[in-house]
Design a protein around this motif. Structure first.
Motif, PDB file in Angstrom:
ATOM      1  N   ALA A 109       3.465 -10.323  20.123  1.00 46.97           N
ATOM      2  CA  ALA A 109       3.902  -9.970  21.477  1.00 46.97           C
ATOM      3  C   ALA A 109       3.054  -8.857  22.079  1.00 46.97           C
ATOM      4  N   GLY A 110       2.498  -8.000  21.204  1.00 47.16           N
ATOM      5  CA  GLY A 110       1.747  -6.846  21.691  1.00 47.16           C
ATOM      6  C   GLY A 110       2.650  -5.754  22.232  1.00 47.16           C
ATOM      7  N   ILE A 111       3.918  -5.843  21.983  1.00 46.74           N
ATOM      8  CA  ILE A 111       4.866  -4.858  22.520  1.00 46.74           C
ATOM      9  C   ILE A 111       6.060  -4.745  21.570  1.00 46.74           C
ATOM     10  N   GLU A 112       6.601  -3.527  21.463  1.00 46.91           N
ATOM     11  CA  GLU A 112       7.838  -3.360  20.692  1.00 46.91           C
ATOM     12  C   GLU A 112       9.005  -3.359  21.674  1.00 46.91           C
ATOM     13  N   THR A 113      10.089  -3.967  21.320  1.00 49.12           N
ATOM     14  CA  THR A 113      11.246  -3.959  22.215  1.00 49.12           C
ATOM     15  C   THR A 113      12.451  -3.274  21.581  1.00 49.12           C
ATOM     16  N   GLN A 114      12.293  -2.783  20.372  1.00 51.70           N
ATOM     17  CA  GLN A 114      13.421  -2.114  19.704  1.00 51.70           C
ATOM     18  C   GLN A 114      12.894  -1.300  18.532  1.00 51.70           C
ATOM     19  N   TYR A 115      13.725  -0.422  18.015  1.00 49.94           N
ATOM     20  CA  TYR A 115      13.406   0.237  16.751  1.00 49.94           C
ATOM     21  C   TYR A 115      14.681   0.305  15.942  1.00 49.94           C
ATOM     22  N   ILE A 116      14.527   0.505  14.636  1.00 46.34           N
ATOM     23  CA  ILE A 116      15.703   0.538  13.754  1.00 46.34           C
ATOM     24  C   ILE A 116      15.776   1.895  13.069  1.00 46.34           C
ATOM     25  N   SER A 117      16.952   2.495  13.100  1.00 42.63           N
ATOM     26  CA  SER A 117      17.181   3.775  12.431  1.00 42.63           C
ATOM     27  C   SER A 117      17.697   3.537  11.029  1.00 42.63           C
ATOM     28  N   VAL A 118      17.111   4.254  10.063  1.00 42.69           N
ATOM     29  CA  VAL A 118      17.525   4.115   8.667  1.00 42.69           C
ATOM     30  C   VAL A 118      17.766   5.508   8.102  1.00 42.69           C
ATOM     31  N   TYR A 119      18.945   5.731   7.551  1.00 47.58           N
ATOM     32  CA  TYR A 119      19.268   7.039   6.981  1.00 47.58           C
ATOM     33  C   TYR A 119      18.840   7.096   5.513  1.00 47.58           C
ATOM     34  N   VAL A 120      18.135   8.173   5.174  1.00 43.52           N
ATOM     35  CA  VAL A 120      17.664   8.361   3.803  1.00 43.52           C
ATOM     36  C   VAL A 120      18.102   9.741   3.319  1.00 43.52           C
ATOM     37  N   TRP A 160      10.181   1.729  12.757  1.00 42.37           N
ATOM     38  CA  TRP A 160      11.293   2.191  11.925  1.00 42.37           C
ATOM     39  C   TRP A 160      11.420   3.701  12.070  1.00 42.37           C
ATOM     40  N   ARG A 161      12.614   4.153  12.313  1.00 40.87           N
ATOM     41  CA  ARG A 161      12.860   5.602  12.398  1.00 40.87           C
ATOM     42  C   ARG A 161      13.701   5.997  11.192  1.00 40.87           C
ATOM     43  N   PHE A 162      13.117   6.817  10.312  1.00 46.07           N
ATOM     44  CA  PHE A 162      13.833   7.265   9.109  1.00 46.07           C
ATOM     45  C   PHE A 162      14.371   8.664   9.349  1.00 46.07           C
ATOM     46  N   LEU A 163      15.635   8.863   9.023  1.00 47.81           N
ATOM     47  CA  LEU A 163      16.294  10.140   9.312  1.00 47.81           C
ATOM     48  C   LEU A 163      17.041  10.675   8.111  1.00 47.81           C
ATOM     49  N   GLN A 164      17.012  11.979   8.049  1.00 46.10           N
ATOM     50  CA  GLN A 164      17.854  12.659   7.070  1.00 46.10           C
ATOM     51  C   GLN A 164      18.784  13.554   7.868  1.00 46.10           C
ATOM     52  N   GLN A 165      20.068  13.409   7.622  1.00 50.78           N
ATOM     53  CA  GLN A 165      21.030  14.186   8.400  1.00 50.78           C
ATOM     54  C   GLN A 165      21.111  15.604   7.854  1.00 50.78           C
ATOM     55  N   LEU A 166      20.921  16.604   8.722  1.00 51.13           N
ATOM     56  CA  LEU A 166      20.970  18.003   8.276  1.00 51.13           C
ATOM     57  C   LEU A 166      22.326  18.617   8.583  1.00 51.13           C
TER      58      LEU A 166
END
Lengths: 172, 189
Positions: A109-120, A160-166
């Motif tokens: 597509a040449g374009i992103e239409t979404q991202y996914i959050s993942v908690y680590v 992909w967005r990886f997050l650590q909750q502080l």
């Protein structure tokens, strides 16, 4: 001698590895768990389209630590994978051939239409692992409203967005 | 009044809603089935098949006939089907067993002439068992080696008992021919 006794003379016991029965039970209990687990599947399962499922699966495992659900793979007669499920924590995602349900890969597509959050649990260690596996880092580790996060693009450009909750804050 | 342990049928019935309960079927019968597979195809194949056998049984448990108290014949039947893919290994083991049986016979009798006879006879028995049609061989070995009753063999192979009886009779007749051609008095016990 009776004919059946004759046959009986050829009966011979085998000698087994003492762990053989435990290994057999593990095979059975794995099948039992697979039957139980679909009931624990999350209500929402994102489906991500890829050009090359095999490469995507291998990358997601290597770079992000996801695991393929071994019984989930759909393979055609030529050995091409069309769909598989990966899990991480209590999350599940489908990895499928692009176009099969309308959606196409960002690489096409040449374009992103979404991202996914993942908690680590350790976002910096996760970032190092992704980096070592050749993930493109779109946004390096940074702190943001109670989280530490980074963003990576996989082989075909899914973000992909990886997050650590502080500390306790609403999900972003 | 004492509580009797649940029958296999009850355990399998319970496992429909509680899959983990099927583990008890394994605990009860896996050792018997492992020995069965081992007698037929040797330890290595048997160790690889025993888990598979119970996995298949688990997946087919809805089809288990709850009027049968014991699951053992049903499990033997699944094992018999699995063994069909290991016919070459089975044949090899049977020939080796024939040689060992002849050796034992010779040691028993301390008579070299008899030993020679036994060697010929047992290798013919192995060949004859090998040459039986699959259904007859299976019926014979479940009956002779596993000591299942006619009813047990019928449940394992999902056949009417009359068919089991005729299969066993044909298998017996085939082996009896060997005894006769080998001389009536030479090998006797």
């Amino acid at each position: 001698m009776k004919p059946v006794d004759l046959a009986r003379k050829l009966r011979r016991e085998a000698t087994f590895d003492p762990a053989a029965l435990d290994r057999g039970k593990a095979v059975l209990m794995a099948a039992v768990r697979q039957e139980v687990e679909p009931m624990r599947r999350p209500t929402i399962v994102p489906q991500l389209p890829y050009q090359d499922i095999g490469a995507a699966l291998s990358f997601l495992q290597r770079a992000f630590g996801f695991s393929e659900i071994s019984t989930s793979r759909l393979v055609d007669e030529d050995g091409v994978i069309h769909h598989a499920l990966v899990e991480f924590g209590d999350g599940v995602m489908g990895i499928g051939t692009q176009g099969a349900h309308g959606a196409i890969s960002p690489r096409s597509a040449g374009i992103e239409t979404q991202y996914i959050s993942v908690y680590v649990t350790d976002v910096d260690a996760h970032h190092q692992r992704a980096l070592a596996a050749g993930a493109r880092i779109a946004h390096g580790p940074h702190s943001h409203s109670g989280h530490r996060a980074y963003e990576a693009l996989d082989l075909e450009g899914h973000r992909w967005r990886f997050l650590q909750q502080l500390r306790e804050v609403p999900i972003h | 009044m004492t509580m009797s342990p649940p029958s296999d049928a009850e355990v399998i019935g319970r496992s429909l809603g509680e899959p983990e309960a099927f583990g008890l079927i394994y605990d009860r019968h896996a050792a018997t089935l492992l020995r069965f597979l081992g007698r037929r195809a040797g330890a290595k194949v048997a160790e690889g098949l025993v888990g598979e056998l119970f996995r298949i049984a688990f997946e087919r448990r809805k089809m288990f006939d709850a009027s049968r108290a014991s699951a053992l014949p049903w499990l033997y039947g699944i094992g018999s089907n699995l063994l069909l893919k290991h016919r070459r290994g089975e044949a090899r083991r049977l020939r080796a067993s024939a040689q060992m049986a002849a050796g034992l016979e010779a040691a028993d009798r301390r008579a070299s002439a008899r030993a020679l006879d036994a060697r010929v006879l047992f290798s013919r028995v192995a060949d004859a068992i090998e040459a039986l049609p699959d259904g007859e061989r299976e019926a014979l070995l479940l009956f002779a080696w596993e000591e299942l009753s006619y009813q047990g063999v019928a449940e394992a192979l999902e056949l009417p008992i009359g068919t089991v009886r005729s299969r066993l009779n044909r298998a017996r007749a085939r082996l009896r021919e060997l005894l006769n051609t080998n001389g009536k008095n030479r090998v006797r016990s």
